[in-house]
Structures are given as C-alpha cells and as structure tokens.
Design an enzyme around this catalytic site. Structure first.
Site, mmCIF file in Angstrom:
data_model
loop_
_atom_site.group_PDB
_atom_site.id
_atom_site.type_symbol
_atom_site.label_atom_id
_atom_site.label_comp_id
_atom_site.label_asym_id
_atom_site.label_seq_id
_atom_site.Cartn_x
_atom_site.Cartn_y
_atom_site.Cartn_z
ATOM 1 N N THR A 56 -13.468 33.800 -58.914
ATOM 2 C CA THR A 56 -14.076 34.495 -60.123
ATOM 3 C C THR A 56 -13.076 34.998 -60.994
ATOM 4 O O THR A 56 -12.294 35.876 -60.619
ATOM 5 C CB THR A 56 -15.122 35.311 -59.531
ATOM 6 N N HIS A 191 -22.346 27.882 -52.024
ATOM 7 C CA HIS A 191 -21.734 29.219 -51.658
ATOM 8 C C HIS A 191 -22.660 29.939 -50.675
ATOM 9 O O HIS A 191 -23.555 30.598 -51.024
ATOM 10 C CB HIS A 191 -21.514 29.989 -52.768
ATOM 11 N N HIS A 194 -19.397 35.377 -47.914
ATOM 12 C CA HIS A 194 -18.862 36.804 -49.068
ATOM 13 C C HIS A 194 -19.985 37.615 -49.259
ATOM 14 O O HIS A 194 -20.075 38.220 -49.980
ATOM 15 C CB HIS A 194 -18.302 36.255 -50.246
ATOM 16 N N TYR A 196 -23.081 37.297 -50.383
ATOM 17 C CA TYR A 196 -24.096 36.839 -51.476
ATOM 18 C C TYR A 196 -25.400 36.470 -50.486
ATOM 19 O O TYR A 196 -25.582 36.468 -49.380
ATOM 20 C CB TYR A 196 -23.492 35.958 -52.254
#
Length: 373
Positions: A56, A191, A194, A196
């Site tokens: 990111t 994804h 992490h 999320y």
C-alpha cells in the site's frame, strides 16, 4: 495483487493483482543463484523467484490509480519477473486508508490499464461515516499505527456483518475479479491476511459468531472459501492466488491454533486448484521460524510463495532448501526498483525511509530511489 495494510477491524480488503512478465530472460549470474533461477508458475514462465510484494502506497487520489503509478511499477518490472500490485478495494466500503486504489468502477478499471500495459511491455476510512464491517462488533483494545505512521488511539467500533449480507460481499469480490481481467491484469490474489475482514472471520480470537460463519474451524473459514469459489468460477483457478498469515497477531487478529488454521486453509483451497498460495512467515524476536510453514508447503498443490522480512541470503536459502518456490519482497523492493539485478550482482541496497512509505507525494519515496549505474 492489491492489498490494504494495517490490520484493523474494518471493511473487507481488496484484491492484489498479478502483473507477471512472461518474456523469460536470465539475469547476470542468475543461473548460479537459486533465488534467480527460472520457475514455471502455471502458464507463466518466470525468469527468477524475486516477487514484488503487495505494498500500500496511498498515491491513488480518490481511490483512482494515477499516472505516476505507471512509472513506479515500470521501474520495478524486470523481464520475466512477477509483480503483485498494491491493495485494491472491491467496493467503496473496502478502504482501510485514504488514497488507496479501487477496482469497482469503470474509471478505476481504465486507470489501471496503462499501468498494466507498461509492465507487460517490459516483460479507517469509510463512506458517509459508516462503521467498518467485521465478523464481530468488538473494538480494538490497543492503539494502532495509521498509514502515515501516526498512532491512532481508537478505531471506531466495527459493525458485525449480518448473515444475509455475506453473499453480497462475496459477489463484490466476484465482480471485482471480472474488472481485474478487463483492466488487463493476469490474475488476482485474494487478501486473507494481516487482520482484514477475511482473516477476522478465520481467526477464533476475533470471530465470536454463532451462525454458520462462526464457531468451528470449518465455519470460520467458510466465508473466505466462498470468495475463492466465486472468484475461480468467474475468471478461472489458473488466475487466482491467495495470501494468508495464520501466525500473525497484527491488529489483535490471532488464532489459538495457527498451524491448524494454516493447514486447513491450504488443503481447502487445493480443492479449487488455484495458482498459488502466499504465506507470511512467522517470526519471533526478529528470528525466522521458517520451518513452521513446512507442513503447509508440503500440503499445498500449487506454487508456494513466502514473505516476511527476507533478505538476499534468506531468500537464497529458502529456495535452495525447497521451503518455497518464490519469495516476495516489500521494503527492499520499494527502495531498490532494480532489486533482482542487485541480488544477481550481490550489490549494496539503497536505504529505505519508512516515513515516506505512506505519503501522498507522487515522487518522494515513490519513484525517486536510484538505480545501479
């Protein structure tokens, strides 16, 4: 691939997009270094094992990829290399930080196209103040670090997703996958790491649901696997990867038995025949616990990629010992756009500057790192 970072109890994460360069060409001395040897991943002939990790960068103003991203990605493109693009939201509620790219509108799809083309040519921020969605309504208890490095004392409490809402989010991922291919990407990485949304469902220290998406390991993984199924049905398993971090405790998102969770997930996604699985390396006091991933490495049928603080020699060792097929690099690839060449020559690496990782500046800390002469 696209990835939002900083695990907070928030909206669902985006995709990560694969931008491989399939024109194989050996790098200098590459045939002598395991990390720089060729590898065939499905239909993609990779010239080396050094992968750009999804990172990111917060340079996509109003969630639209910008022209400066063309230069950024082209700088890091080596012939026959694999790039995974930054986290990209599948809907307007999938934003973890400001100025991260999306893939849910026609404008975003068109903005991605020149970025993909130039690479191929070389070989809690919620709309309208809504609460972020999660598997739970429990708030984070400890301060988190925002994308700009500033400590955020308290994120807003999340809203527990209702069971009947989940199919709509699965469909968001499916439609985003279709848009990814329209934009010219070669595939997507889902994804599931992490902290999320998908990981919030998978890990038992966050997921406190009592419906069919909570409780047992099978139930907690159901949401993620429904997304995997929807995406593979939409674009084909040969275009799909997944990222998992079962050992991570980022954003208070942890599991009581990460080894069991990781093994369950790699065996479950084997059913869909996806292209690869990217696993985040478990670490303890800056030491690799590299063999913790070996059961998952052995169980997974496709390409096994690892990431998590690797250097040149760590990557060489992991490939030589058959602990991974590919190694994804983050901060070193940010600061060294010619990283595969530097590894081939064992050249010194540029210093990276964390304070510029999450800036909105279109140049500083983004496209201004020097190349080898």
């Amino acid at each position: 691939m696209v990835e939002t970072s900083y695990g907070q109890l928030q909206s669902f994460p985006p995709y990560q997009f694969i931008i491989p360069l399939t024109n194989q060409q050996d790098l200098m001395a590459g045939d002598l270094i395991p990390l720089l040897t060729p590898y065939k991943m499905g239909k993609f002939n990779l010239a080396h094992r050094v992968v750009l990790a999804p990172l990111t960068r917060q340079r996509s103003y109003k969630n639209v990829p910008q022209p400066h991203a063309v230069l950024y990605y082209s700088q890091r493109a080596s012939k026959g290399g694999l790039l995974i693009s930054e986290a990209t939201g599948v809907s307007e509620t999938a934003q973890g930080f400001p100025n991260t790219p999306g893939i849910w509108t026609k404008e975003q799809v068109e903005a991605w196209k020149p970025i993909v083309d130039v690479v191929h040519a070389k070989g809690v921020y919620q709309p309208n103040g809504q609460a972020p969605i999660s598997s739970t309504d429990k708030p984070l208890l400890t301060p988190q670090i925002g994308g700009d490095g500033v400590v955020i004392p308290q994120f807003p409490p999340p809203r527990r997703l209702r069971t009947q809402e989940i199919p709509n989010i699965v469909n968001d991922f499916r439609l985003a996958a279709r848009n990814v291919i329209e934009a010219g990407f070669d595939g997507v990485e889902i994804h599931g790491a992490h902290g999320y949304l998908l990981e919030q469902f998978m890990k038992d220290q966050v997921n406190d649901r009592t419906d069919e998406y909570g409780g047992s390991l099978e139930n907690r993984c159901r949401f993620t696997l429904e997304i995997v199924e929807a995406v593979t049905n939409e674009i084909g398993a040969e275009r799909v990867g997944i990222k998992l971090s079962p050992f991570s405790k980022f954003g208070e998102c942890e599991d009581s038995n990460p080894q069991e969770l990781g093994l369950y997930m790699v065996n479950a996604v084997n059913k869909y025949g996806i292209l690869y699985c990217q696993m985040v390396e478990p670490r303890l006091e800056s030491e690799f616990l590299s063999h913790s991933l070996m059961p998952m490495r052995k169980a997974f049928n496709g390409t096994f990629m690892v990431t998590g603080g690797y250097g040149r020699q760590d990557g060489i060792n992991a490939i030589a010992e058959n602990r991974a097929d590919l190694i994804a690099y983050g901060r070193y690839f940010i600061s060294n756009p010619d990283l595969p060449k530097r590894f081939a020559l064992n050249a010194p690496l540029n210093k990276y500057y964390r304070e510029t990782f999450y800036s909105s500046d279109p140049v500083v800390g983004y496209t201004d790192y020097p190349f080898l002469e």
